[in-house]
Write a protein that holds these residues in place. Structure first.
Motif, mmCIF file in Angstrom:
data_model
loop_
_atom_site.group_PDB
_atom_site.id
_atom_site.type_symbol
_atom_site.label_atom_id
_atom_site.label_comp_id
_atom_site.label_asym_id
_atom_site.label_seq_id
_atom_site.Cartn_x
_atom_site.Cartn_y
_atom_site.Cartn_z
ATOM 1 N N LYS A 1 21.621 -31.320 6.751
ATOM 2 C CA LYS A 1 20.908 -30.388 6.675
ATOM 3 C C LYS A 1 19.946 -30.625 5.157
ATOM 4 C CE LYS A 1 21.461 -25.826 5.003
ATOM 5 N NZ LYS A 1 21.898 -25.440 3.705
ATOM 6 N N PRO B 1 14.741 -15.809 -0.178
ATOM 7 C CA PRO B 1 15.955 -15.249 0.085
ATOM 8 C C PRO B 1 16.916 -16.215 -0.766
ATOM 9 C CG PRO B 1 15.489 -15.825 2.030
ATOM 10 C CD PRO B 1 14.328 -16.287 1.073
ATOM 11 N N ASN B 2 18.258 -15.855 -1.001
ATOM 12 C CA ASN B 2 19.364 -16.647 -1.271
ATOM 13 C C ASN B 2 19.559 -17.899 -0.637
ATOM 14 O OD1 ASN B 2 20.123 -14.598 -3.294
ATOM 15 N ND2 ASN B 2 21.206 -13.534 -2.025
ATOM 16 N N ALA C 1 17.408 -20.380 -0.211
ATOM 17 C CA ALA C 1 16.491 -20.647 0.493
ATOM 18 C C ALA C 1 16.084 -22.129 -0.128
ATOM 19 C CB ALA C 1 15.247 -19.840 0.161
ATOM 20 N N GLY C 2 16.406 -22.650 -1.467
ATOM 21 C CA GLY C 2 16.054 -23.746 -1.939
ATOM 22 C C GLY C 2 15.364 -23.790 -3.167
ATOM 23 N N LYS C 3 15.023 -22.733 -3.717
ATOM 24 C CA LYS C 3 14.384 -22.501 -4.980
ATOM 25 C C LYS C 3 15.062 -23.385 -6.096
ATOM 26 C CE LYS C 3 15.118 -17.980 -5.068
ATOM 27 N NZ LYS C 3 15.901 -17.730 -3.898
ATOM 28 N N THR C 4 16.405 -22.955 -6.282
ATOM 29 C CA THR C 4 17.088 -23.643 -7.459
ATOM 30 C C THR C 4 17.059 -25.248 -7.137
ATOM 31 O OG1 THR C 4 18.533 -21.986 -7.935
ATOM 32 C CG2 THR C 4 19.300 -24.050 -8.740
ATOM 33 N N THR C 5 17.233 -25.698 -5.942
ATOM 34 C CA THR C 5 17.192 -27.204 -5.573
ATOM 35 C C THR C 5 15.692 -27.536 -5.925
ATOM 36 O OG1 THR C 5 18.683 -26.718 -4.053
ATOM 37 C CG2 THR C 5 17.531 -28.879 -3.761
ATOM 38 N N ILE D 1 25.109 -35.393 -9.058
ATOM 39 C CA ILE D 1 24.613 -34.201 -8.690
ATOM 40 C C ILE D 1 25.879 -33.228 -9.521
ATOM 41 C CG2 ILE D 1 25.000 -32.331 -6.927
ATOM 42 C CD1 ILE D 1 23.948 -34.335 -5.084
HETATM 43 N N1 LIG Z 1 25.320 -29.267 -4.951
HETATM 44 C C1 LIG Z 1 25.060 -28.847 -3.802
HETATM 45 N N2 LIG Z 1 25.548 -29.686 -2.860
HETATM 46 C C2 LIG Z 1 25.337 -29.290 -1.297
HETATM 47 N N3 LIG Z 1 24.618 -28.454 -1.109
HETATM 48 C C3 LIG Z 1 23.851 -27.641 -2.089
HETATM 49 C C4 LIG Z 1 24.055 -27.995 -3.500
HETATM 50 N N4 LIG Z 1 23.300 -27.135 -4.275
HETATM 51 C C5 LIG Z 1 22.854 -26.243 -3.274
HETATM 52 N N5 LIG Z 1 22.937 -26.588 -2.090
HETATM 53 C C6 LIG Z 1 22.660 -25.906 -0.565
HETATM 54 O O1 LIG Z 1 21.169 -25.992 -0.661
HETATM 55 C C7 LIG Z 1 20.679 -24.704 -0.196
HETATM 56 C C8 LIG Z 1 19.759 -24.323 -1.336
HETATM 57 O O2 LIG Z 1 20.468 -23.743 -2.349
HETATM 58 P P1 LIG Z 1 19.568 -23.141 -3.626
HETATM 59 O O3 LIG Z 1 18.430 -24.213 -3.917
HETATM 60 O O4 LIG Z 1 20.558 -23.133 -4.801
HETATM 61 O O5 LIG Z 1 19.035 -21.932 -3.037
HETATM 62 P P2 LIG Z 1 18.486 -20.773 -4.200
HETATM 63 O O6 LIG Z 1 18.107 -21.153 -5.594
HETATM 64 O O7 LIG Z 1 17.174 -20.671 -3.364
HETATM 65 O O8 LIG Z 1 19.256 -19.433 -3.703
HETATM 66 C C9 LIG Z 1 22.078 -23.836 0.007
HETATM 67 O O9 LIG Z 1 22.021 -23.904 1.393
HETATM 68 C C10 LIG Z 1 22.840 -24.587 -0.849
HETATM 69 O O10 LIG Z 1 24.066 -24.337 -0.014
#
Ligand SMILES: Nc1ncnc2c1ncn2[C@@H]1O[C@H](COP(=O)(O)OP(=O)(O)O)[C@@H](O)[C@H]1O
Ligand SMILES: [Mg+2]
Lengths: 239, 533
Positions: free
Chosen positions: A15, A36-37, A39-43, B532
């Protein structure tokens, strides 16, 4: 100021958390990053700040590729995460001096700025206390003060308004505007759509890792008389 | 009851998951190692049990093996459980969550103790377990003693664990609101350990008048009473294994009484100690002093890593106790009369004195393994240094420097203490220190590689971060392997003096250090960047 070229992140092979995002942010802009929650913003933000390395694509900050010259790139921005988890056995003032040393802020400058920001956020009197006695919001304001301290070219914030009281939120918005007027650039993610609506020059909407829109608000609304909320719900709805 | 079981399950999983975490991630070598480690540790323990068994069976009382090993086991468990109980009860991050659940107070206390118990049982299996097996199998299998022995083994961590809990938790409630409570916790618990040692030592050293001694020895179980008088339950246990229902009943009754006492006190322990400790803002230091001072980056980063250790009582206790092991062992052994000044001045010891000295001085590097957890200790705050404008190489380097500083301070203390006590000449001191420096450099560089390989950042109980994880085990195995290699080398070398041999060892360490350092700056920079959190 900030360029994302085909940036992709896959935590595991099946994924993609962030899928082929390209973005360009000019100097002096405030960009709101919404979605939305999950979505990938933090990533995305973690990749921009060098906490995560992208699976594919490149990130260029002020003309410097962060994967090629990380230190040079990192001198250009500061970052406030969505959780204020910092080493908390030190005093607030220790933390700010630490940050100031890391970004080489002069003594005169740091005194002036620390006083200004912490007094505005009403945490000045708490500075001689250890951070473990701070509330969630106080920690966040400490982090914000620390991040503003080096007067960064690019200011990156992840959900900065979550957990702030209305008064502090107002101060932060004012500080963000001011930072921009002085030539700074801001990239921040948020859920609070009104804030995005009246603060940002442009809005980027992300859904399931893909960028679905990135433009001026009026253009996104197609000059129809609808709110950002309606646009947001339309663009990110589950098929 | 169901609630209690699922609560316990969650806690135990959390406590042990870090040990096996990442194990099945495409690394079968690690898997093998995880099985190998306990085996490596059982061999010396079994040897010890065997030699004690031989001594006692030669005088016709093999069951004293049980008595002897049981007492040693109780002592060891006291040492192991005090930092563990503090970590699990007072510095664990899940208490506030658990406190919000609809659970009885005693369930919370007992479920927290369950994971402590399992950890202690593992230690008990290693030492007391081997004694039980040795006793039950050598000279023909004896099913009944073996079964009773195993029951006793399962019960063996309970007495020290329950006693320690009954003492520690009220103590922590007294210091709960204090300004310097972390300092108090560290000091208080080191004192407690000393006290246990002292009680044990004075009990075993009580001089019996000659008449009484003869009387005692003329009795049927004279020797048993003599050995067991430091800790009477050990006598009951021995008799239980010999088949006495009366003493077996006594032994079991004591456990029931202690468990019941804890149950009765659980309301007090929970409200007065646990909750007050976690609710008061103790540990907040404030002096109304806002200062502006500029320091170099290196200074700031090293300070950060050192403070991470010393702001957390569990990390501090772990660091201080492991570094001072030689001093503690020395105190114990000289009190029990196994050591005295004369021994070290004897002709037979003289050629080995330099090795002994070098070994003592190097202890902080050998068992301290601070670098193996320098990333792990940061936990959720690890991201902080990642966004700063410093190079990854600097980020890694200052971590190692911080552990080197602590390790060398420990070594200097030990070097001075040992030089004051042992008949050491200046040149021996010099070579001992040279070896210490080279070995410390080598081990901390290997350790940082281990930690980069397996960062383990999401722990809830600080013990998991510094003790209860595979990284610590791996770093100990590295030491066993290098130590073993040095030992083999020693046998292969001609009759060189200790000075020469230690010089050769130092040279090998330096060469290895340079090699490992090269590998780290080559390959581990990218690895570090891709952690990570
Ligand atoms: N450390 C991680 N390991 C695996 N999957 C992750 C990790 N951090 C986030 N994800 C996945 O990546 C996707 C995006 O997460 P995130 O960027 O935190 O979303 P947002 O900040 O938009 O709410 C989510 O589906 C989450 O489950
Ligand atoms: Mg997020």
């Amino acid at each position: 100021m900030l360029v994302l070229k085909n940036v992709t992140k896959a935590y595991d092979k099946s994924k993609r958390a962030v899928d082929n995002i390209s973005l360009e942010i000019k100097k002096g802009e405030i960009i709101g990053f919404i979605g939305p929650n999950g979505a990938g913003k933090t990533t995305t933000i973690k990749m921009i700040t060098g906490i995560l390395s992208p699976t594919e694509g490149s990130i260029i900050i002020n003309g410097v590729d962060i994967s090629k010259a990380p230190v040079k790139a990192k001198k250009n921005f500061t970052y406030v995460p969505d959780h204020p988890a910092i080493f908390d056995a030190i005093k607030g003032i220790d933390y700010l001096n630490f940050i100031a040393d890391m970004y080489e802020v002069s003594l005169k400058d740091r005194r002036k700025k620390i006083e200004r920001f912490t007094k505005a956020f009403q945490i000045y009197d708490a500075l001689p206390k250890t951070i473990n006695s701070y509330s969630h919001g106080m920690r966040q304001k400490l982090l914000l003060s620390g991040a503003l301290l080096p007067n960064p070219n690019l200011f990156i914030l992840d959900e900065p308004l979550v957990g702030l009281d209305p008064h502090s939120a107002k101060i932060l918005k004012d500080l963000m505007r001011e930072h921009c007027e002085n030539g700074g650039t801001i990239f921040f993610s948020s859920h609070v759509l009104e804030v995005v609506e009246n603060l940002c020059h442009r809005v980027a909407i992300i859904n399931k890792g893909k960028l679905v829109a990135c433009d001026k608000l009026e253009t996104i609304k197609k000059n129809k008389n609808i709110t950002l909320e309606e646009v947001f719900l339309e663009m990110t709805k589950n098929e | 009851m169901n609630k209690f079981i699922s609560l316990t399950k969650i806690q135990v999983f959390d406590f042990f998951s870090k040990y096996t975490q990442h194990l099945n991630l495409n690394n079968r070598w690690l898997k093998k190692l995880a099985i190998l480690i306990p085996v490596l540790l059982i061999i010396p323990a079994f040897n010890l049990a065997l030699s004690i068994y031989k001594v006692f069976s030669s005088i016709g009382i093999p069951e004293l093996t049980i008595t002897y090993m049981y007492i040693g086991n109780v002592m060891m468990i006291f040492f192991a459980c005090i930092p563990l109980i503090i970590s699990n009860f007072f510095y664990s991050k899940d208490l506030m969550f658990i406190a919000s659940l609809p659970l009885k107070e005693e369930s919370i206390i007992f479920s927290k103790l369950a994971s402590v118990y399992l950890y202690l049982l593992a230690i008990a299996c290693l030492f007391f377990g081997t004694a039980v097996i040795a006793y039950g199998i050598i000279g023909g299998i004896q099913p009944l003693p073996l079964i009773i022995g195993i029951i006793a083994l399962i019960m063996s961590p309970l007495i020290p664990m329950l006693l320690a809990t009954l003492v520690i938790i009220p103590f922590m409630s007294i210091i709960a609101g204090g300004k310097r409570r972390n300092l108090m916790a560290i000091g208080g618990n080191i004192l407690l350990l000393m006290l246990i040692l002292l009680i044990q030592i004075t009990l075993t050293r009580v001089e019996i008048d000659p008449e009484g001694f003869t009387n005692l020895m003329l009795q049927e179980d004279g020797l048993l009473k003599l050995i067991g008088r430091g800790f009477p339950p050990s006598i009951w246990l021995t008799k239980m294994i010999q088949g006495s229902f009366l003493y077996g009943g006594l032994f079991i009754l004591l456990h029931i009484i202690l468990l019941y006492a804890l149950k009765l006190m659980s309301h007090f322990l929970y409200n007065r100690a646990l909750m007050s400790f976690n609710q008061s803002d103790g540990g907040v230091i404030s002096n109304n002093n806002i200062y502006y001072k500029s320091r170099s980056r290196g200074f700031q980063l090293i300070k950060r890593h050192i403070l991470i250790i010393f702001s957390n009582p569990v990390f501090t206790l772990n660091t201080v106790l492991t570094m001072l092991v030689p001093i503690l062992m020395f105190i114990i052994m000289s009190f029990t009369g196994q050591l005295n000044n004369e021994i070290f001045r004897s002709e037979a010891i003289a050629p080995y004195l330099i090795y002994l000295y070098a070994g003592i001085v190097t202890t902080p590097a050998i068992i301290g393994n601070l670098s193996a957890t320098v990333i792990t200790r940061e936990g959720k705050t690890f991201w902080e240094t990642r966004v700063l404008p410093i190079t990854t190489a600097e980020n890694i380097r200052y971590r190692v420097y911080s552990t080197l500083i602590i390790s060398f301070i420990g070594s200097i203390i030990l070097a001075l203490a040992a030089a004051a006590y042992l008949p050491i000449s200046l040149d021996m001191m010099g070579i001992g220190l040279l070896f210490c420096i080279t070995a410390t450099l080598l081990f901390s560089t290997i350790d940082i590689a281990i930690n980069i390989e397996r960062p383990i950042l999401n722990w809830t109980s600080p013990t998991t971060a510094v003790k209860n994880n595979l990284n610590v085990m791996i770093s100990l195995v590295v030491r066993l392997v290098i130590g073993g290699a040095f030992y083999i080398l020693y046998g292969l070398m001609p009759n060189y003096s200790g000075h020469t041999i230690l010089l050769i060892y130092s040279l090998i360490s330096i060469v290895l250090f340079i090699a490992v350092y090269y590998v780290i700056t080559r390959w581990y920079i990218d690895k570090f960047d891709s952690i990570i959190y």
